[in-house]
Design an enzyme around this catalytic site. Structure first.
Site, mmCIF file in Angstrom:
data_model
loop_
_atom_site.group_PDB
_atom_site.id
_atom_site.type_symbol
_atom_site.label_atom_id
_atom_site.label_comp_id
_atom_site.label_asym_id
_atom_site.label_seq_id
_atom_site.Cartn_x
_atom_site.Cartn_y
_atom_site.Cartn_z
ATOM 1 N N TYR A 1 1.956 -10.220 10.762
ATOM 2 C CA TYR A 1 0.560 -9.853 10.537
ATOM 3 C C TYR A 1 0.339 -8.426 11.011
ATOM 4 O O TYR A 1 1.256 -7.626 11.033
ATOM 5 C CB TYR A 1 -0.393 -10.879 11.173
ATOM 6 C CG TYR A 1 -1.738 -10.813 10.513
ATOM 7 C CD1 TYR A 1 -1.858 -11.094 9.158
ATOM 8 C CD2 TYR A 1 -2.878 -10.420 11.196
ATOM 9 C CE1 TYR A 1 -3.067 -10.987 8.501
ATOM 10 C CE2 TYR A 1 -4.102 -10.324 10.554
ATOM 11 C CZ TYR A 1 -4.187 -10.595 9.203
ATOM 12 O OH TYR A 1 -5.380 -10.477 8.551
ATOM 13 N N LYS B 1 -2.151 -14.751 6.922
ATOM 14 C CA LYS B 1 -3.137 -15.575 7.626
ATOM 15 C C LYS B 1 -2.719 -17.045 7.641
ATOM 16 O O LYS B 1 -2.835 -17.730 8.670
ATOM 17 C CB LYS B 1 -4.507 -15.440 6.957
ATOM 18 C CG LYS B 1 -5.196 -14.110 7.182
ATOM 19 C CD LYS B 1 -5.927 -14.079 8.510
ATOM 20 C CE LYS B 1 -6.713 -12.779 8.661
ATOM 21 N NZ LYS B 1 -7.455 -12.708 9.914
ATOM 22 N N GLU C 1 -11.479 -13.378 2.882
ATOM 23 C CA GLU C 1 -10.724 -12.402 3.666
ATOM 24 C C GLU C 1 -10.714 -11.038 2.984
ATOM 25 O O GLU C 1 -10.347 -10.923 1.798
ATOM 26 C CB GLU C 1 -9.281 -12.897 3.837
ATOM 27 C CG GLU C 1 -8.480 -12.144 4.867
ATOM 28 C CD GLU C 1 -8.989 -12.347 6.279
ATOM 29 O OE1 GLU C 1 -8.914 -11.385 7.077
ATOM 30 O OE2 GLU C 1 -9.450 -13.453 6.602
ATOM 31 N N ASN D 1 -8.060 -2.005 12.634
ATOM 32 C CA ASN D 1 -6.657 -2.191 12.270
ATOM 33 C C ASN D 1 -6.330 -1.394 11.012
ATOM 34 O O ASN D 1 -7.216 -1.132 10.209
ATOM 35 C CB ASN D 1 -6.381 -3.680 11.990
ATOM 36 C CG ASN D 1 -6.431 -4.516 13.244
ATOM 37 O OD1 ASN D 1 -5.855 -4.152 14.256
ATOM 38 N ND2 ASN D 1 -7.137 -5.643 13.187
#
Length: 640
Positions: free
Chosen positions: A188, A259, A331, A496
């Site tokens: 991730y 995810k 998402e 991020n």
């Protein structure tokens, strides 16, 4: 699943696999197939005869047509006419699902590699297909970690992990669970961001469902193409706002895949119950549209009614195909869609937006934990955000809700302790008419301020939170200003990937002279300052969404309520120990994440039962134990 053995079945398999284009001898009339899953034997004689007869007839025709001097396929004589057959006519893509032999070694759900026992190798026709050594799963994990550590480029590690997932599912999750702190940044953030940027180049095999505008009107049929039918969690993106990297279109699939890997590894949901989906409505990224390796629709993004109709069809099809209790996690949708989709479907579906709600829950947990270091209550602190998008406004709203719950004050009053700065400066009431609807609740009375430093000096916040997606915006002047009027300034740099972080851990500790309480969205290494080692915390959504999802599933919840997010935050904050605080941490270590997820799931499930939103009855007496008992474990099964 069928297991074929003996020379008879070999000839029968060959005749099918060669797509009816290979001249082979006819098999005997009867072929016995041991069906191991059912423990019975069946006769496939009539089907075998029919298929062999068709193959033989086709072979005779090919032999009559073939030129023996032909060199189709790169100068090698096309002895059996396979290449010519495929050039001249359509063929049927025959496939066989076999429980044993070579096919078993290519099945990621059942493959164990060298861990197959001697008995299993005999029973499932694996003799000669594997080296003679028999090794344990633990030794396999040790070997793989050794190999992965040889890669110096993070993307290479990511690709190695994805290859493993496609070859041996249980070993992949065993590796990830046992080495979660080391491998989480690989599967991730931050590595998944680079993987999405280069997804077209590194794409090898599909890992989820791709639903594009081409599938409009038949999305239900597309969902039925997925081999697993009992789906409990779907993570879906349209790729428009991938991390802090912008519009990556169809290549955003890396996010749902990543995810859901964490849903299984950290939250214990079965891999077969997880479905990653990308909705492809085009991209406005010119670089991708001009990239030969781009795997999505080559058109500008659909907007307006066309987009809304596709999403509505998708949501209806999911509910029709999988039922009301399937969790749909939105998402990395862009702001203008994310808030509207959440508001629209939260009333009719079990939906959750990790960027808005998951981020808010994990940050609130960190703030609650940090109060043990700085003192006071949530309502006694002042908050300043850089960034007023999904994450920023979502966090701000959950803080206000918790403040309201603790003080019994109206939420509107609690919001006045929270200030937001966007690209145009401090959000104030004089700007209200021009603001997007989700920013308007944060427009307070104040003079115009155009930059972050002036806002810090004017508002004098005790907590500074970055969700801007723009790196290096917490400058030395900003951090020093925070430290000038706070003994222990709380600085959360949440954007991020790492390159987009508002500041690094080293900058925060150095510029605050070691007094900052710091956490970030992406991981940073420990920092030495004035003889003391500071371990920066990571406000990673992975603390929350796996446990939240598990709690919703085990309770059979039909809706997500804000109180469930507060319950998740509370459970996470309770897992921070004094030892963690002594290191400056406001989050527990990821090494305990499955235990943490079980506690979060129990709190969420308890709230679902309390609110009357749970359907799985009767309620288990001990929800923590029940959550742990429901968690998937990746240990190998023994085969008959």
């Amino acid at each position: 699943m069928l297991s074929l053995n003996g020379s008879t079945s070999l000839r029968w398999k060959e005749s099918c696999i060669r797509r009816l284009g290979t001249p082979r001898r006819r098999a005997p009339a009867a072929v016995t197939l041991p069906v191991r899953a059912a423990g019975v034997r069946c006769q496939a004689s009539s089907r075998a005869i029919a298929m062999e007869s068709a193959a033989a007839t086709h072979e005779d025709e090919l032999e009559a047509m073939m030129d023996p001097k032909s060199t189709v396929g790169g100068g090698v004589k096309d002895t059996y006419g396979e290449d010519s057959a495929m050039e001249d006519q359509q063929v049927t893509p025959w496939t066989l699902s076999v429980a044993s032999g070579y096919t078993l070694l290519r099945d990621p759900h059942h493959n164990k590699g060298l861990a197959f026992s001697e008995k299993e190798r005999d029973a499932h026709y694996l003799r000669g297909l594997l080296p003679p050594a028999v090794v344990s799963q633990e030794l396999q994990v040790k070997k793989l970690m050794h190999n992965i550590r040889q890669y110096k480029v993070p993307l290479q590690r990511y690709m190695a992990m994805m290859d493993l997932q496609e070859m041996n599912e249980r070993l992949f999750y065993k590796l990830l669970i046992d080495n979660v702190e080391e491998l989480l940044p690989v599967v991730y953030t931050p590595t998944v961001g680079e993987a999405c940027q280069k997804y077209g180049s590194i794409f090898r095999r599909p890992q989820g469902l791709y639903i594009s505008l081409k599938e409009k009107g038949k999305i239900l049929e597309v969902l039925k193409n997925w081999p697993e039918k009992n789906i409990q969690v779907i993570v879906v993106t349209d790729g428009e706002r991938i991390l802090g990297l912008g519009d990556l279109g169809c290549q955003g699939m890396g996010i749902p895949v990543g995810k859901l890997s964490l849903y299984t590894a950290l939250g214990g949901l079965r891999p077969s119950a997880c479905l990653p989906i990308t909705i492809d409505v085009g991209t406005n990224n010119e670089q991708l549209l001009n990239d030969d390796f781009y795997i999505g629709l080559r058109q500008k993004r659909a907007r307006g009614q066309e987009y809304a109709d596709l999403l509505d069809e998708f949501m209806s099809a999911v509910k029709q195909n999988y039922g009301e209790k399937v969790l749909i996690q939105f998402e990395d949708f862009a702001n203008h869609n994310a808030f509207d989709l959440l508001a629209k479907y939260s009333k009719s579906h079990l939906v959750f937006n990790d960027d808005i709600q998951g981020t808010a829950s994990v940050v609130l947990a960190g703030l609650v934990a940090s109060l043990k270091l700085v003192g006071g209550t949530l309502a006694e602190h002042t908050y300043l955000f850089l960034g007023a998008g999904e994450a920023g406004t979502g966090i701000a709203e959950l803080i206000a809700l918790e403040m309201s719950r603790q003080t019994n004050a109206p939420v509107e009053e609690c919001r006045k302790k929270i200030w937001l700065v966007d690209s145009k400066g401090l959000i104030v009431s004089s700007r209200k008419e021009s603001l997007q609807h989700f920013k308007k609740p944060w427009a307070h009375e104040h003079g115009t301020i155009n930059n972050l430093l002036d806002a810090v000096q004017a508002i004098k916040p005790t907590v500074l939170i970055g969700t801007s997606g723009v790196g290096k915006t917490f400058t030395q002047d900003v951090v020093e200003a925070m430290a000038s009027f706070n003994e222990k300034p709380i600085i959360l740099s949440l954007s991020n990937p790492t390159s987009q972080s508002e500041c690094t851990a080293e900058e925060a500790y150095n510029w605050s002279k070691g007094r900052a309480i710091f956490a970030s969205g992406s991981p940073f290494d420990p920092v030495e300052y004035d003889g003391k080692t500071f371990v920066p915390g990571q406000a990673n959504n992975a603390y929350i969404f796996p446990g939240l999802g598990l709690g919703l599933v085990i309770s059979g919840a039909i809706r997500v309520h804000d109180d469930m997010l507060l319950a998740a935050s509370e459970a996470l904050a309770q897992q921070v120990t004094q030892e963690n605080f002594d290191k400056g941490l406001i989050y527990p270590p990821f090494s305990n994440i499955r235990k943490i997820s079980a506690h979060i799931a129990a709190n969420v499930a308890a709230k679902a039962y309390e609110l009357g939103l749970a359907t799985r009855l009767p309620r288990p007496e001990n929800l923590v134990e029940y959550a742990e008992s429901c968690m998937y474990t990746p240990a190998y099964h023994s085969y008959r």
